[in-house]
Design a protein around this motif. Structure first.
Motif, PDB file in Angstrom:
ATOM      1  N   ALA A 368      41.990  -0.993  25.236  1.00 43.17           N
ATOM      2  CA  ALA A 368      41.509  -0.524  24.027  1.00 43.17           C
ATOM      3  C   ALA A 368      40.644  -1.820  23.342  1.00 43.17           C
ATOM      4  CB  ALA A 368      42.650   0.093  22.773  1.00 43.17           C
ATOM      5  N   ALA A 369      41.164  -2.917  23.392  1.00 47.89           N
ATOM      6  CA  ALA A 369      40.693  -4.210  22.669  1.00 47.89           C
ATOM      7  C   ALA A 369      39.388  -4.662  23.551  1.00 47.89           C
ATOM      8  CB  ALA A 369      41.626  -5.159  22.779  1.00 47.89           C
ATOM      9  N   VAL A 370      39.623  -4.338  24.978  1.00 47.23           N
ATOM     10  CA  VAL A 370      38.279  -4.428  25.543  1.00 47.23           C
ATOM     11  C   VAL A 370      37.175  -3.702  25.291  1.00 47.23           C
ATOM     12  CG1 VAL A 370      37.489  -4.794  27.964  1.00 47.23           C
ATOM     13  CG2 VAL A 370      39.711  -5.645  27.704  1.00 47.23           C
ATOM     14  N   VAL A 371      37.412  -2.247  25.400  1.00 47.73           N
ATOM     15  CA  VAL A 371      36.440  -1.327  24.907  1.00 47.73           C
ATOM     16  C   VAL A 371      35.870  -1.606  23.581  1.00 47.73           C
ATOM     17  CG1 VAL A 371      35.837   1.070  24.746  1.00 47.73           C
ATOM     18  CG2 VAL A 371      37.364   0.334  26.327  1.00 47.73           C
ATOM     19  N   HIS A 372      36.680  -1.780  22.596  1.00 50.56           N
ATOM     20  CA  HIS A 372      36.184  -2.023  21.339  1.00 50.56           C
ATOM     21  C   HIS A 372      35.166  -3.439  21.152  1.00 50.56           C
ATOM     22  CE1 HIS A 372      37.916   1.186  18.891  1.00 50.56           C
ATOM     23  NE2 HIS A 372      38.959   0.997  19.665  1.00 50.56           N
ATOM     24  N   ALA A 373      35.704  -4.323  21.915  1.00 52.81           N
ATOM     25  CA  ALA A 373      35.031  -5.774  21.672  1.00 52.81           C
ATOM     26  C   ALA A 373      33.645  -5.404  22.598  1.00 52.81           C
ATOM     27  CB  ALA A 373      35.932  -6.603  22.498  1.00 52.81           C
ATOM     28  N   ALA A 374      33.651  -4.787  23.561  1.00 49.82           N
ATOM     29  CA  ALA A 374      32.293  -4.741  24.369  1.00 49.82           C
ATOM     30  C   ALA A 374      31.389  -3.851  23.719  1.00 49.82           C
ATOM     31  CB  ALA A 374      32.703  -3.955  25.653  1.00 49.82           C
ATOM     32  N   TRP A 375      31.981  -2.739  22.995  1.00 52.23           N
ATOM     33  CA  TRP A 375      30.916  -1.981  22.133  1.00 52.23           C
ATOM     34  C   TRP A 375      30.483  -2.563  20.906  1.00 52.23           C
ATOM     35  CZ3 TRP A 375      27.254   0.845  21.947  1.00 52.23           C
ATOM     36  CH2 TRP A 375      26.882   1.744  20.856  1.00 52.23           C
ATOM     37  N   ALA A 376      31.245  -3.612  20.379  1.00 48.07           N
ATOM     38  CA  ALA A 376      30.959  -4.592  19.203  1.00 48.07           C
ATOM     39  C   ALA A 376      29.701  -5.419  19.515  1.00 48.07           C
ATOM     40  CB  ALA A 376      31.851  -5.276  18.550  1.00 48.07           C
ATOM     41  N   LEU A 377      29.814  -5.803  20.866  1.00 47.66           N
ATOM     42  CA  LEU A 377      28.805  -6.906  21.403  1.00 47.66           C
ATOM     43  C   LEU A 377      27.587  -6.175  21.734  1.00 47.66           C
ATOM     44  CD1 LEU A 377      28.198  -9.778  22.382  1.00 47.66           C
ATOM     45  CD2 LEU A 377      28.971  -8.987  24.717  1.00 47.66           C
ATOM     46  N   LEU A 378      27.715  -4.866  22.123  1.00 53.18           N
ATOM     47  CA  LEU A 378      26.380  -4.153  22.378  1.00 53.18           C
ATOM     48  C   LEU A 378      25.806  -3.884  21.034  1.00 53.18           C
ATOM     49  CD1 LEU A 378      27.068  -1.625  25.228  1.00 53.18           C
ATOM     50  CD2 LEU A 378      26.358  -4.181  25.336  1.00 53.18           C
ATOM     51  N   LEU A 379      26.699  -3.227  20.088  1.00 54.58           N
ATOM     52  CA  LEU A 379      26.129  -3.268  18.694  1.00 54.58           C
ATOM     53  C   LEU A 379      25.289  -4.407  18.191  1.00 54.58           C
ATOM     54  CD1 LEU A 379      28.833  -1.304  16.737  1.00 54.58           C
ATOM     55  CD2 LEU A 379      26.604  -0.234  17.120  1.00 54.58           C
ATOM     56  N   GLY A 380      25.904  -5.686  18.302  1.00 53.43           N
ATOM     57  CA  GLY A 380      25.023  -6.709  17.904  1.00 53.43           C
ATOM     58  C   GLY A 380      23.782  -6.803  18.841  1.00 53.43           C
ATOM     59  N   LEU A 381      23.738  -6.862  20.035  1.00 56.55           N
ATOM     60  CA  LEU A 381      22.552  -6.763  20.729  1.00 56.55           C
ATOM     61  C   LEU A 381      21.309  -5.718  20.333  1.00 56.55           C
ATOM     62  CD1 LEU A 381      23.784  -7.037  24.290  1.00 56.55           C
ATOM     63  CD2 LEU A 381      22.772  -9.031  22.826  1.00 56.55           C
ATOM     64  N   ARG A 382      22.128  -4.463  19.613  1.00 54.45           N
ATOM     65  CA  ARG A 382      21.231  -3.323  19.394  1.00 54.45           C
ATOM     66  C   ARG A 382      20.573  -3.682  17.883  1.00 54.45           C
ATOM     67  NH1 ARG A 382      18.920   0.984  21.849  1.00 54.45           N
ATOM     68  NH2 ARG A 382      19.433   2.423  20.057  1.00 54.45           N
ATOM     69  N   THR A 383      21.523  -4.480  16.944  1.00 56.36           N
ATOM     70  CA  THR A 383      21.289  -4.610  15.639  1.00 56.36           C
ATOM     71  C   THR A 383      20.614  -6.072  15.344  1.00 56.36           C
ATOM     72  OG1 THR A 383      23.433  -4.829  15.078  1.00 56.36           O
ATOM     73  CG2 THR A 383      22.529  -2.729  15.025  1.00 56.36           C
ATOM     74  N   GLY A 384      20.728  -7.090  16.354  1.00 54.34           N
ATOM     75  CA  GLY A 384      20.532  -8.451  16.119  1.00 54.34           C
ATOM     76  C   GLY A 384      21.325  -9.161  15.191  1.00 54.34           C
ATOM     77  N   THR A 385      22.667  -8.788  15.420  1.00 56.60           N
ATOM     78  CA  THR A 385      23.597  -9.756  14.601  1.00 56.60           C
ATOM     79  C   THR A 385      25.072  -9.703  15.487  1.00 56.60           C
ATOM     80  OG1 THR A 385      25.064  -9.609  12.492  1.00 56.60           O
ATOM     81  CG2 THR A 385      24.358  -7.606  13.430  1.00 56.60           C
ATOM     82  N   TRP A 386      25.538 -10.813  14.861  1.00 57.66           N
ATOM     83  CA  TRP A 386      26.843 -11.055  15.632  1.00 57.66           C
ATOM     84  C   TRP A 386      28.151 -10.503  14.816  1.00 57.66           C
ATOM     85  CZ3 TRP A 386      27.529 -13.169  20.545  1.00 57.66           C
ATOM     86  CH2 TRP A 386      26.217 -13.704  21.029  1.00 57.66           C
ATOM     87  N   ASP A 387      27.826  -9.815  13.854  1.00 54.68           N
ATOM     88  CA  ASP A 387      28.609  -9.233  12.875  1.00 54.68           C
ATOM     89  C   ASP A 387      28.434  -7.954  12.662  1.00 54.68           C
ATOM     90  OD1 ASP A 387      30.856  -9.251  10.940  1.00 54.68           O
ATOM     91  OD2 ASP A 387      29.666 -10.416   9.512  1.00 54.68           O
ATOM     92  N   THR A 388      29.294  -7.025  13.317  1.00 61.66           N
ATOM     93  CA  THR A 388      29.289  -5.770  13.306  1.00 61.66           C
ATOM     94  C   THR A 388      30.601  -4.830  12.604  1.00 61.66           C
ATOM     95  OG1 THR A 388      29.887  -5.415  15.566  1.00 61.66           O
ATOM     96  CG2 THR A 388      27.635  -5.946  15.299  1.00 61.66           C
ATOM     97  N   LEU A 550      31.044 -16.597  25.404  1.00 60.20           N
ATOM     98  CA  LEU A 550      30.664 -15.203  24.730  1.00 60.20           C
ATOM     99  C   LEU A 550      29.172 -15.153  24.945  1.00 60.20           C
ATOM    100  CD1 LEU A 550      31.783 -12.588  23.626  1.00 60.20           C
ATOM    101  CD2 LEU A 550      31.536 -13.486  21.307  1.00 60.20           C
ATOM    102  N   ALA A 551      28.421 -16.120  24.769  1.00 54.60           N
ATOM    103  CA  ALA A 551      26.973 -16.310  25.175  1.00 54.60           C
ATOM    104  C   ALA A 551      26.674 -15.774  26.500  1.00 54.60           C
ATOM    105  CB  ALA A 551      26.514 -17.683  24.535  1.00 54.60           C
ATOM    106  N   ALA A 552      27.269 -16.264  27.342  1.00 54.46           N
ATOM    107  CA  ALA A 552      27.074 -16.016  28.768  1.00 54.46           C
ATOM    108  C   ALA A 552      27.220 -14.363  28.921  1.00 54.46           C
ATOM    109  CB  ALA A 552      28.102 -16.444  29.779  1.00 54.46           C
ATOM    110  N   LEU A 553      28.265 -13.793  28.238  1.00 52.60           N
ATOM    111  CA  LEU A 553      28.425 -12.368  28.608  1.00 52.60           C
ATOM    112  C   LEU A 553      27.453 -11.569  27.703  1.00 52.60           C
ATOM    113  CD1 LEU A 553      30.549 -10.024  29.201  1.00 52.60           C
ATOM    114  CD2 LEU A 553      31.722 -10.355  27.250  1.00 52.60           C
ATOM    115  N   ALA A 554      27.003 -12.044  26.533  1.00 58.01           N
ATOM    116  CA  ALA A 554      25.777 -11.402  25.828  1.00 58.01           C
ATOM    117  C   ALA A 554      24.600 -11.636  26.689  1.00 58.01           C
ATOM    118  CB  ALA A 554      25.807 -12.244  24.567  1.00 58.01           C
ATOM    119  N   GLY A 555      24.439 -12.481  27.518  1.00 58.08           N
ATOM    120  CA  GLY A 555      23.273 -12.702  28.422  1.00 58.08           C
ATOM    121  C   GLY A 555      23.181 -11.567  29.567  1.00 58.08           C
ATOM    122  N   THR A 556      24.579 -11.380  29.950  1.00 58.11           N
ATOM    123  CA  THR A 556      24.903 -10.392  30.979  1.00 58.11           C
ATOM    124  C   THR A 556      24.541  -8.820  30.504  1.00 58.11           C
ATOM    125  OG1 THR A 556      26.370 -11.736  32.160  1.00 58.11           O
ATOM    126  CG2 THR A 556      26.397  -9.333  32.782  1.00 58.11           C
TER     127      THR A 556
END
Length: 597
Positions: A368-388, A550-556
């Motif tokens: 659950a933690a992994v899925v929620h975290a991954a979605w938060a990261l994608l939300l950040g990529l979609r909305t341009g923020t590290w705080d979602t 985390l920056a590397a994961l965001a790049g992936t």
């Protein structure tokens, strides 16, 4: 994350080592450690419960909970059963302690004073926080099918229609919550009450004389009209069953109910009881449905868990500057519409599922933690923020309430999860932080979302988020491909409108499934397909190398999103070229010109 020096105090306020350090000490020999039998009553009790819930033959006091197959889903059941047998602990203590030795040392006797006697189901009772929100949307100008849940499947075998109907009616009669109606007129607060003597609507349709194509079209029309019919919330009943005979040994079954009375966990309990009753009736015995703890018994204890006025949510969102939304404009005047929402899904490869299990065993990080975290990261990529912010759906069943895991009703709640990320943090530290945030939210799982939004002050009537993540956190008793009471179940489908334009689901298993239900007027299918694909890539990359920044994961994730977008553009180009070629051939043929000239 702060560093612990050699001379730092390694104990908590009570002089105890943190649970995860104690668990590490208990597992020094790893999973191959010699079996150590339980020594105390608490250890024997917990070992027995772990055996029952996890389906293993033997549990030693140093066996690792995650390595035995445990997860956050099983934890709710383990804690509830321990509570019923006089041992009080919290799910977080179980997930952190991880061995019977450690967990038993931290458990305590069940506090005295909780009244386990059933309350009177007569009279009127208040709604839960999520029921209030559902009612607001269901009657606030929305179409009748809002928050209608429709479960359909195909049953293959010799179906005894009379026994099947009687089984459903027996379960309906045995559970007062299924005979609940809701009243709210005259300016008074909404209330729910049980109607005595209410009968469940049951109907049988015969489509055996139809051609296969006509049967499919007729069934699709039935599903659509059934959703649109909705329910009269004030008169009830709020569930019904339709059985369609299509061949001699083949039926389609449609169970429809309002989300106000049942959650997903309860759905499985009802199905289990129905098929158990059906099996007994077929054997010539009385149906004898289970006597389950009434949902209404829990309303007062659930309200007691709400901590109003402590400022938690205001502090948690104090410096948040905007809500997080990824979908297009919503419905007019907040209306929730009920057209059948498209569903798309993607299977997570088995090796990734294995790595998730390894991560849980090594670091105590849940899926659950992994899925929620991954979605938060994608939300950040979609909305341009590290705080979602996105929604997290919670079981709403506090394990300290006796019998709560066996009760049928609407316990679930949806609350906001804020995830702030730092590009320089490691993925592992970030996952631990997200898991801690999830734990905080679970401690508040009966707070009302409407109250939270008023405290935060950013929703402006449209909400703090427009996407929610559902990690299936209930035991699944029946599924597609199962054979129950001589009937094979397949073509299983669940359609529900939660009121959010994007609902992401994660179904755990040896090959986990990512699923998305979406409003195709606000999000198109190629975009949602891309979201699932990138989410799967992000989950895989996070668990494969949790030590990366985390920056590397965001790049992936960003690269995966770019590939997905390019694949979509190429598919559009290929489709356009195909249509153009077809049009040219038709044009040439239409004017009688040789296409090879």
């Amino acid at each position: 994350m702060s560093r612990v020096d050699d001379d730092d105090d390694l104990t908590g306020p009570t002089g105890e080592l943190p649970a995860h350090w104690l668990a590490d000490l208990a597992r020094v020999d790893g999973p191959s450690a010699e079996y150590a039998p339980p020594r105390t009553d608490a250890e024997r009790l917990l070992a027995t419960i772990w055996q029952e819930v996890l389906g293993v033959d033997r549990v030693g006091i140093d066996d690792d909970y995650f390595e035995l197959g445990g997860d956050s889903v099983h934890a709710i059941v383990v804690v509830a059963r321990a509570q019923e047998r006089g041992c009080h602990l919290e799910p977080d203590q179980l997930l952190a302690g991880r061995t019977v030795r450690v967990v038993a040392a931290r458990a305590a006797p069940v506090p005295a004073g909780y009244d386990t006697e059933a309350t009177d189901t007569d009279g009127e009772h208040p709604l839960t926080a999520l029921q209030q929100g559902m009612l607001y949307h269901a009657v606030g100008g929305s179409t009748p099918g809002a928050y209608v849940v429709q479960v359909s499947c195909r049953l293959t075998g010799d179906l005894d229609h009379t026994a099947f109907d009687d089984a459903w009616q027996a379960v309906f009669d045995a559970n007062p919550v299924l005979r609940t109606v809701v009243t709210w007129r005259g300016g008074a607060s909404a209330r729910q009450r049980v109607v005595a003597g209410l009968r469940m609507p049951l109907r049988l349709l015969d489509h055996r004389g139809m051609e296969p194509s006509d049967r499919e079209q007729s069934f699709a029309h039935l599903l659509d009209s059934d959703r649109q019919d909705g329910f009269d919330l004030e008169t009830g009943p709020l569930m019904r069953l339709t059985v369609v005979a299509e061949r001699e040994r083949e039926h389609r079954c449609v169970w429809t109910y309002h989300h106000l009375i049942l959650d997903g966990w309860s759905q499985q309990l009802v199905l289990r009881d129905v098929f158990d009753c059906y099996r007994r009736l077929r054997a010539g015995k009385p149906p004898s449905p289970r006597r389950r703890p009434p949902f209404l018994d829990y309303l007062d204890p659930l309200r007691d868990t709400v901590r109003e006025g402590d400022g938690f949510w205001a502090r948690r969102f104090a410096d948040l500057t905007q809500a997080t939304r990824i979908a297009g404009p919503g419905c007019v005047d907040g209306q929730v519409t009920t057209s059948g929402r498209p569903i798309t899904e993607l299977t997570v490869p088995a090796p990734v599922a294995g790595t998730l299990t390894d991560l849980a065993g090594a670091y105590g990080i849940t899926a659950a933690a992994v899925v929620h975290a991954a979605w938060a990261l994608l939300l950040g990529l979609r909305t341009g923020t590290w705080d979602t912010v996105h929604g997290v759906t919670l079981a709403g069943r506090p394990p300290h309430l006796p019998g709560v895991t066996e009760s049928i009703g609407m316990f679930v709640n949806t609350l906001p999860l804020r995830v702030s990320t730092s590009p320089e943090a490691t993925v592992l530290d970030w996952l631990h932080d997200v898991q801690a945030r999830l734990s905080e939210v679970r401690q508040r799982q009966h707070d009302a979302l409407s109250d939270i939004e008023r405290q935060v002050g950013l929703a402006h009537g449209t909400g703090l988020f427009d996407s929610i993540v559902v990690v299936e956190n209930y035991p699944t008793w029946i599924g597609a491909g199962d054979e129950v009471a001589g009937l094979r179940v397949d073509r299983l489908s669940v359609v529900v409108e939660e009121g959010y334009p994007l609902v992401l689901e994660y179904a755990p298993g040896t090959e986990p499934v990512l699923r998305a239900r979406f409003d195709d007027r606000r999000l198109d299918r190629p975009t949602v397909d891309g979201i699932l694909a990138v989410l799967a890539v992000t989950i895989s990359a996070a668990v494969t190398d949790p030590g990366q920044r985390l920056a590397a994961l965001a790049g992936t994730a960003h690269a995966a999103w770019d590939r997905s977008r390019e694949d979509q553009r190429q598919a559009l180009r290929d489709g356009a070229a195909h249509r153009l070629g077809t049009t040219r051939r038709r044009t040439v043929s239409g004017i009688g010109v040789d296409a090879d000239a």
